[in-house]
Design a protein around this motif. Structure first.
Motif, PDB file in Angstrom:
ATOM      1  N   TRP A 214      -6.649  -6.330 -11.929  1.00 50.57           N
ATOM      2  CA  TRP A 214      -7.678  -5.404 -12.387  1.00 50.57           C
ATOM      3  C   TRP A 214      -7.232  -3.957 -12.545  1.00 50.57           C
ATOM      4  O   TRP A 214      -7.955  -3.154 -13.133  1.00 50.57           O
ATOM      5  N   VAL A 215      -6.088  -3.585 -11.965  1.00 51.01           N
ATOM      6  CA  VAL A 215      -5.711  -2.163 -11.996  1.00 51.01           C
ATOM      7  C   VAL A 215      -4.504  -1.964 -12.914  1.00 51.01           C
ATOM      8  O   VAL A 215      -3.417  -2.456 -12.613  1.00 51.01           O
ATOM      9  N   PRO A 216      -4.693  -1.241 -14.014  1.00 51.05           N
ATOM     10  CA  PRO A 216      -3.555  -0.990 -14.893  1.00 51.05           C
ATOM     11  C   PRO A 216      -2.467  -0.228 -14.128  1.00 51.05           C
ATOM     12  O   PRO A 216      -2.767   0.787 -13.494  1.00 51.05           O
ATOM     13  N   ASN A 217      -1.260  -0.728 -14.135  1.00 49.84           N
ATOM     14  CA  ASN A 217      -0.136  -0.138 -13.377  1.00 49.84           C
ATOM     15  C   ASN A 217      -0.389  -0.056 -11.876  1.00 49.84           C
ATOM     16  O   ASN A 217       0.225   0.765 -11.182  1.00 49.84           O
ATOM     17  N   GLY A 218      -1.302  -0.842 -11.386  1.00 45.76           N
ATOM     18  CA  GLY A 218      -1.652  -0.760  -9.962  1.00 45.76           C
ATOM     19  C   GLY A 218      -0.511  -1.206  -9.055  1.00 45.76           C
ATOM     20  O   GLY A 218       0.263  -2.102  -9.406  1.00 45.76           O
ATOM     21  N   LEU A 219      -0.413  -0.566  -7.897  1.00 44.98           N
ATOM     22  CA  LEU A 219       0.607  -0.920  -6.911  1.00 44.98           C
ATOM     23  C   LEU A 219      -0.087  -1.158  -5.580  1.00 44.98           C
ATOM     24  O   LEU A 219      -0.986  -0.394  -5.200  1.00 44.98           O
ATOM     25  N   VAL A 220       0.340  -2.177  -4.874  1.00 37.32           N
ATOM     26  CA  VAL A 220      -0.399  -2.579  -3.681  1.00 37.32           C
ATOM     27  C   VAL A 220       0.544  -3.020  -2.570  1.00 37.32           C
ATOM     28  O   VAL A 220       1.619  -3.571  -2.826  1.00 37.32           O
TER      29      VAL A 220
ATOM     30  N   SER B 290       3.558  -8.163  -2.648  1.00 34.72           N
ATOM     31  CA  SER B 290       3.345  -6.717  -2.479  1.00 34.72           C
ATOM     32  C   SER B 290       4.331  -5.956  -3.349  1.00 34.72           C
ATOM     33  O   SER B 290       5.461  -6.385  -3.537  1.00 34.72           O
ATOM     34  N   ASP B 291       3.899  -4.781  -3.810  1.00 37.54           N
ATOM     35  CA  ASP B 291       4.796  -3.928  -4.604  1.00 37.54           C
ATOM     36  C   ASP B 291       5.587  -2.976  -3.715  1.00 37.54           C
ATOM     37  O   ASP B 291       6.624  -2.462  -4.100  1.00 37.54           O
ATOM     38  N   PHE B 292       5.015  -2.673  -2.564  1.00 37.73           N
ATOM     39  CA  PHE B 292       5.689  -1.776  -1.626  1.00 37.73           C
ATOM     40  C   PHE B 292       5.219  -2.154  -0.221  1.00 37.73           C
ATOM     41  O   PHE B 292       4.277  -2.953  -0.061  1.00 37.73           O
ATOM     42  N   LEU B 293       5.868  -1.571   0.760  1.00 41.84           N
ATOM     43  CA  LEU B 293       5.407  -1.746   2.145  1.00 41.84           C
ATOM     44  C   LEU B 293       5.097  -0.364   2.704  1.00 41.84           C
ATOM     45  O   LEU B 293       5.920   0.548   2.589  1.00 41.84           O
ATOM     46  N   ALA B 294       3.918  -0.235   3.287  1.00 48.84           N
ATOM     47  CA  ALA B 294       3.573   1.024   3.952  1.00 48.84           C
ATOM     48  C   ALA B 294       3.714   0.832   5.468  1.00 48.84           C
ATOM     49  O   ALA B 294       3.363  -0.222   5.997  1.00 48.84           O
ATOM     50  N   ILE B 295       4.239   1.854   6.106  1.00 49.98           N
ATOM     51  CA  ILE B 295       4.558   1.781   7.532  1.00 49.98           C
ATOM     52  C   ILE B 295       3.785   2.862   8.289  1.00 49.98           C
ATOM     53  O   ILE B 295       3.771   4.024   7.877  1.00 49.98           O
ATOM     54  N   ASN B 296       3.164   2.462   9.397  1.00 50.08           N
ATOM     55  CA  ASN B 296       2.617   3.431  10.354  1.00 50.08           C
ATOM     56  C   ASN B 296       3.594   3.484  11.524  1.00 50.08           C
ATOM     57  O   ASN B 296       3.771   2.482  12.228  1.00 50.08           O
ATOM     58  N   TYR B 297       4.246   4.606  11.686  1.00 51.59           N
ATOM     59  CA  TYR B 297       5.283   4.700  12.714  1.00 51.59           C
ATOM     60  C   TYR B 297       4.993   5.846  13.688  1.00 51.59           C
ATOM     61  O   TYR B 297       4.844   6.998  13.275  1.00 51.59           O
ATOM     62  N   TYR B 298       4.945   5.514  14.950  1.00 49.33           N
ATOM     63  CA  TYR B 298       4.754   6.531  15.986  1.00 49.33           C
ATOM     64  C   TYR B 298       5.901   6.550  16.991  1.00 49.33           C
ATOM     65  O   TYR B 298       6.281   7.596  17.480  1.00 49.33           O
ATOM     66  N   CYS B 299       6.413   5.363  17.337  1.00 44.53           N
ATOM     67  CA  CYS B 299       7.333   5.292  18.466  1.00 44.53           C
ATOM     68  C   CYS B 299       8.189   4.035  18.354  1.00 44.53           C
ATOM     69  O   CYS B 299       7.906   3.154  17.548  1.00 44.53           O
ATOM     70  N   SER B 300       9.230   3.980  19.190  1.00 41.07           N
ATOM     71  CA  SER B 300      10.079   2.783  19.215  1.00 41.07           C
ATOM     72  C   SER B 300       9.920   2.096  20.572  1.00 41.07           C
ATOM     73  O   SER B 300       9.294   2.644  21.488  1.00 41.07           O
TER      74      SER B 300
ATOM     75  N   LYS C   8      -9.614   4.576 -11.403  1.00 37.26           N
ATOM     76  CA  LYS C   8      -9.290   5.914 -10.873  1.00 37.26           C
ATOM     77  C   LYS C   8      -8.178   5.869  -9.838  1.00 37.26           C
ATOM     78  O   LYS C   8      -7.677   6.907  -9.427  1.00 37.26           O
ATOM     79  N   VAL C   9      -7.886   4.666  -9.321  1.00 34.55           N
ATOM     80  CA  VAL C   9      -6.978   4.560  -8.170  1.00 34.55           C
ATOM     81  C   VAL C   9      -5.811   3.661  -8.530  1.00 34.55           C
ATOM     82  O   VAL C   9      -6.001   2.505  -8.917  1.00 34.55           O
ATOM     83  N   ARG C  10      -4.585   4.182  -8.360  1.00 37.07           N
ATOM     84  CA  ARG C  10      -3.404   3.379  -8.676  1.00 37.07           C
ATOM     85  C   ARG C  10      -2.820   2.706  -7.435  1.00 37.07           C
ATOM     86  O   ARG C  10      -2.422   1.550  -7.477  1.00 37.07           O
ATOM     87  N   TYR C  11      -2.740   3.437  -6.325  1.00 38.59           N
ATOM     88  CA  TYR C  11      -2.113   2.897  -5.103  1.00 38.59           C
ATOM     89  C   TYR C  11      -3.179   2.314  -4.182  1.00 38.59           C
ATOM     90  O   TYR C  11      -4.142   3.007  -3.833  1.00 38.59           O
ATOM     91  N   TRP C  12      -2.978   1.076  -3.766  1.00 36.15           N
ATOM     92  CA  TRP C  12      -3.941   0.412  -2.886  1.00 36.15           C
ATOM     93  C   TRP C  12      -3.250  -0.105  -1.630  1.00 36.15           C
ATOM     94  O   TRP C  12      -2.170  -0.701  -1.711  1.00 36.15           O
ATOM     95  N   LEU C  13      -3.910   0.115  -0.499  1.00 38.05           N
ATOM     96  CA  LEU C  13      -3.444  -0.482   0.757  1.00 38.05           C
ATOM     97  C   LEU C  13      -4.442  -1.571   1.138  1.00 38.05           C
ATOM     98  O   LEU C  13      -5.656  -1.376   0.992  1.00 38.05           O
ATOM     99  N   THR C  14      -3.953  -2.685   1.608  1.00 39.00           N
ATOM    100  CA  THR C  14      -4.845  -3.813   1.880  1.00 39.00           C
ATOM    101  C   THR C  14      -5.418  -3.717   3.296  1.00 39.00           C
ATOM    102  O   THR C  14      -6.529  -3.253   3.507  1.00 39.00           O
ATOM    103  N   ILE C  15      -4.621  -4.139   4.289  1.00 40.95           N
ATOM    104  CA  ILE C  15      -5.120  -4.210   5.662  1.00 40.95           C
ATOM    105  C   ILE C  15      -4.289  -3.301   6.545  1.00 40.95           C
ATOM    106  O   ILE C  15      -3.059  -3.272   6.434  1.00 40.95           O
ATOM    107  N   ASN C  16      -4.960  -2.533   7.387  1.00 42.24           N
ATOM    108  CA  ASN C  16      -4.257  -1.649   8.304  1.00 42.24           C
ATOM    109  C   ASN C  16      -3.789  -2.393   9.552  1.00 42.24           C
ATOM    110  O   ASN C  16      -4.598  -3.026  10.240  1.00 42.24           O
TER     111      ASN C  16
END
Ligand code: BGP
Length: 478
Positions: free
Chosen positions: A210-216, A288-298, A155-163
């Protein structure tokens, strides 16, 4: 240069939360405590037992997401809801809860983006072997991750590992339960991070398997870092800070090796992790297939004088501007300073949309991988008017400026898949309870009083709804 003002058709307009900050039900339906149920229990603030009661109100909340027009929802799965003991037998009710949540999202046309780990290791594993400090944590995380990825993978294609491994290293004693005897042993945080790198790599491999077309990818807490002045030594200090605070993580995720300067610095200071044979091969395989960013400040960095002791980043406990209790220092490498060119929130977090544009451009040049924003937002002590309105124009202004920054970066060729500001709804802050809110939806409670937990739409809700409907066309350009 592409000048189209509109975001792409398939752009995932989203919003974000995490399990222990939004769900409540910390000890219900078989769930047992996680380390955050203990660590995020700050005197004077709410604890994790009720928070925003999303566990019981997820249908009402998803109806609001639908009304807002969300295309994605980034949330986290509580390890201790799935495996109350950390491993062993799965808790059926916990497993069912995330099926219900995911099904309800899909029914409403919202793409689920789950995070496997958002600071909340099961307390059972802390009691058993002190959690992430112990290498056994990697095997137990792998057991949990395999179960979850197989269970929801259809049911889930996009997965994030560790925050936010970067924030876990920075604020290690607040994000991990550290036994007394290790509290002054700063090598531990880099060892924990190494274990998490292995856990991250395993999760990436599992998604690919395990995930068809999964991105992580991981969700990394990331601040752009500038030199405080144009002095060469400050410029070098900023490079040091970027190496240790940013590329130390992104090089692992996207190149499969530790950033060399940062690792040598850690080795020279007795802080480097111990790495076993085969670890670096595993890290390479778990790409990794992509990088996710949490951005608040510099941040701004400058050279550090000799013999100044190490200290972690500052923190403002009050919400009164200027009361931040100092800044990070890495002896012989850099020190962080207040940037005189930027305004801040009441919690002393700089407001810097250009910082987001800058880091997106930089990360694109360095790695050429798709990027995602999984957090970005404005924490404030919102006021509920007598007519139940919440006039949060400061939040609108912040998000508008950051969306414009993302679009400018995209116009220069950066691939951004999704924007998931923090937070969809008010949640328990990691440090400031319900005094610091981020949501598009207000939750009627305070730290002292749970009240009726009613949901009210803030002005930012209607504003974001319009932005989504117009694919960004309604954004006021600077
Ligand atoms: C990030 C965390 C979130 C969230 C956010 C805001 O670091 O991933 O969990 O809470 O920061 O921080 P705070 O709640 O301290 O204001």
């Amino acid at each position: 240069m592409r000048n189209d003002n509109l975001f792409p058709d398939d752009f995932l307009w989203g919003a974000s939360t995490s399990a222990y900050q939004v769900e409540g039900a910390a000890e219900e339906d078989g769930k047992k405590l996680s380390q955050q149920d203990i660590l995020n229990n700050n005197p004077g603030f709410a604890d994790t037992h009720v928070t925003s009661d999303h566990y019981h109100r997820y249908k009402e909340d998803i109806a609001l997401m639908k009304e807002l027009g969300l295309k994605s929802y980034r949330f986290s799965i509580a390890w201790s809801r799935i495996f109350p003991e950390g491993a062993g037998i799965a808790n059926d009710k916990g497993v069912q809860f995330y099926h219900n949540l995911i099904d309800e999202l899909l029914k409403n046309g919202i793409t689920p983006i789950p995070t496997l780990y958002h600071y909340d290791m099961p307390m059972a594993l802390i009691e058993k072997y002190q959690g992430w400090i112990n290498r056994q944590s990697v095997a137990d995380f792998a057991y949990y991750a395999k179960f979850v990825i197989k269970e929801y993978g259809k049911k889930v294609r996009y997965w994030l590992t560790i925050n936010e491994q970067s924030i876990i290293v920075q604020f290690w004693t607040k994000k991990c339960f550290i036994p007394e005897q290790y509290l002054h042993d700063e090598q531990i945080k880099y060892q924990i991070n190494h274990h998490m790198n292995l856990a991250h790599a395993i999760a990436c491999k599992l998604v690919h398997q395990w995930v068809p077309n999964g991105l992580v990818g991981a969700a990394l807490g990331y601040s752009a870092i500038y030199p405080l002045t144009s002095k060469p030594e400050d410029n070098l200090a900023a490079q040091n800070a970027n190496d240790l605070r940013n590329y130390y993580f992104t090089d692992i995720y996207l190149k499969g090796h530790y950033n060399q300067s940062a690792l040598i610095y850690l080795q020279n200071h007795g802080l480097a992790p111990s790495i076993e044979a085969g670890d670096m091969d595993l890290i390479k395989e778990g790409y990794s297939d992509f990088l996710a960013i949490n951005y608040y400040c510099s941040h701004a960095a400058a050279a550090v004088p000799k013999n100044v002791p190490r200290r972690m980043d500052g923190f403002n406990p009050t919400g009164v501007k200027g009361q931040i209790d100092g800044h990070e220092i890495q002896p012989d490498f850099y020190q962080i300073h207040k940037n005189p060119h930027l305004d801040t929130t009441d919690w002393d977090w700089t407001i810097d949309p250009i910082g987001l544009e800058y880091l997106l451009r930089d990360l694109h040049t360095r790695y050429q991988k798709p990027l995602m924003i999984t957090e970005n937002g404005f924490g404030a002590d919102d006021y509920l008017e007598s007519d139940k309105a919440i006039h949060d124009e400061y939040r609108i202004s912040y998000i508008e400026q950051h969306l414009n920054a993302i679009k400018r970066a995209m116009n220069y060729g950066v691939e951004v898949l999704s924007y998931n500001p923090w937070s969809f709804i008010d949640v328990l802050s990691t440090s400031n309870g319900y005094k610091k809110r981020y949501g598009f939806v207000y939750v009627n409670r305070t730290d002292d009083e749970i009240k009726d937990l009613a949901r009210y739409k803030k002005d930012s809700f209607y504003w974001y709804q319009n932005v989504i409907q117009t694919r960004g066309g309604s954004l006021t350009k600077p």
